[in-house]
Design a protein around this motif. Structure first.
Motif, PDB file in Angstrom:
ATOM      1  N   ARG A  33       1.029  -1.391   0.030  1.00  0.00           N
ATOM      2  CA  ARG A  33       0.003  -0.111  -0.005  1.00  0.00           C
ATOM      3  C   ARG A  33       0.881   1.374  -0.031  1.00  0.00           C
ATOM      4  N   LEU A  34       0.472   2.506  -0.658  1.00  0.00           N
ATOM      5  CA  LEU A  34       1.064   3.768  -0.609  1.00  0.00           C
ATOM      6  C   LEU A  34       0.318   4.593   0.119  1.00  0.00           C
ATOM      7  N   HIS A  35       1.046   5.248   1.100  1.00  0.00           N
ATOM      8  CA  HIS A  35       0.382   6.267   1.873  1.00  0.00           C
ATOM      9  C   HIS A  35       0.991   7.761   1.597  1.00  0.00           C
ATOM     10  N   LEU A  36       0.168   8.624   1.370  1.00  0.00           N
ATOM     11  CA  LEU A  36       0.899  10.020   0.998  1.00  0.00           C
ATOM     12  C   LEU A  36       0.553  10.936   2.129  1.00  0.00           C
ATOM     13  N   ILE A  37       1.586  11.617   2.586  1.00  0.00           N
ATOM     14  CA  ILE A  37       1.020  12.697   3.710  1.00  0.00           C
ATOM     15  C   ILE A  37       1.289  14.157   3.006  1.00  0.00           C
ATOM     16  N   GLU A  38       0.391  15.001   3.063  1.00  0.00           N
ATOM     17  CA  GLU A  38       0.335  16.200   2.471  1.00  0.00           C
ATOM     18  C   GLU A  38       1.267  17.045   3.375  1.00  0.00           C
ATOM     19  N   THR A  74      -3.581   5.800  -0.247  1.00  0.00           N
ATOM     20  CA  THR A  74      -4.306   6.788   0.608  1.00  0.00           C
ATOM     21  C   THR A  74      -3.744   8.285   0.940  1.00  0.00           C
ATOM     22  N   THR A  75      -4.301   9.395   1.080  1.00  0.00           N
ATOM     23  CA  THR A  75      -3.700  10.684   1.301  1.00  0.00           C
ATOM     24  C   THR A  75      -4.116  11.038   2.622  1.00  0.00           C
ATOM     25  N   TYR A  76      -3.443  11.558   3.320  1.00  0.00           N
ATOM     26  CA  TYR A  76      -3.480  12.215   4.850  1.00  0.00           C
ATOM     27  C   TYR A  76      -3.205  13.830   4.601  1.00  0.00           C
TER      28      TYR A  76
END
Length: 165
Positions: A28-33, A58-60
């Motif tokens: 999974r890929l998680h992107l933090i803004e 998923t973006t946070y």
């Protein structure tokens, strides 16, 4: 399933490449803004090729949002500031491996709370860092190797020649 976390990535081609690697590895890929680009940017899609629609991403809005939505996550911090090598730890099959933005890495105010799970890729001392996409691939595939490449195809097949010749 392993998780790759990018904290404030800046370069769309790197993130696209990492997305493609995640699809190939079943991660999974998680992107933090904040992100240095728009998710729909052409460079991002080009680097991810036709795999972007297969990516679990998923973006946070920030690191606190990421923590709130992933309670109890075992997070490894990939940083040049770590004392342990990435090969010194045993990655759980659901580990989260976080990488910082290309220009500055993971902020030290985050790293101080993760001293025991901070890891580094060894390199010559006069080199600042590796490319983000390369770093993710190195550490992700070590974590997969440690877990015996769960669900991944491990052997290819030549169509014209036989290995048994």
């Amino acid at each position: 399933m392993l998780n790759i976390v990018l904290h404030e990535p800046e370069i769309p081609a790197n993130t696209g490449n990492i997305g493609r690697t995640c699809v190939a590895a079943g991660a999974r890929l998680h992107l933090i803004e904040p992100l240095g680009f728009q998710i729909n940017e052409k460079q991002l899609k080009r680097a991810g090729l036709d795999y972007w629609d297969k990516l679990d991403v998923t973006t946070y809005v920030n690191f606190e949002d990421f923590l709130a939505k992933n309670p109890g996550a075992k997070i490894y911090m990939a940083t040049t500031k770590a004392r342990k090598k990435y090969t010194d730890v045993k990655f759980e099959d659901d580990a989260y491996i976080m990488f910082g933005k290309e220009s500055a890495g993971i902020p030290e105010e985050i790293l101080v709370d993760y001293k025991d799970t901070s890891i580094r890729i060894p390199m010559f001392p006069d080199i600042r860092s590796l490319n983000l996409g390369n770093s993710v691939a190195i550490v992700l595939y070590e974590a997969l190797r440690q877990n015996d490449f769960p669900g991944l195809e491990e052997a290819g097949n030549l169509h014209r020649l036989s290995w048994d010749m």
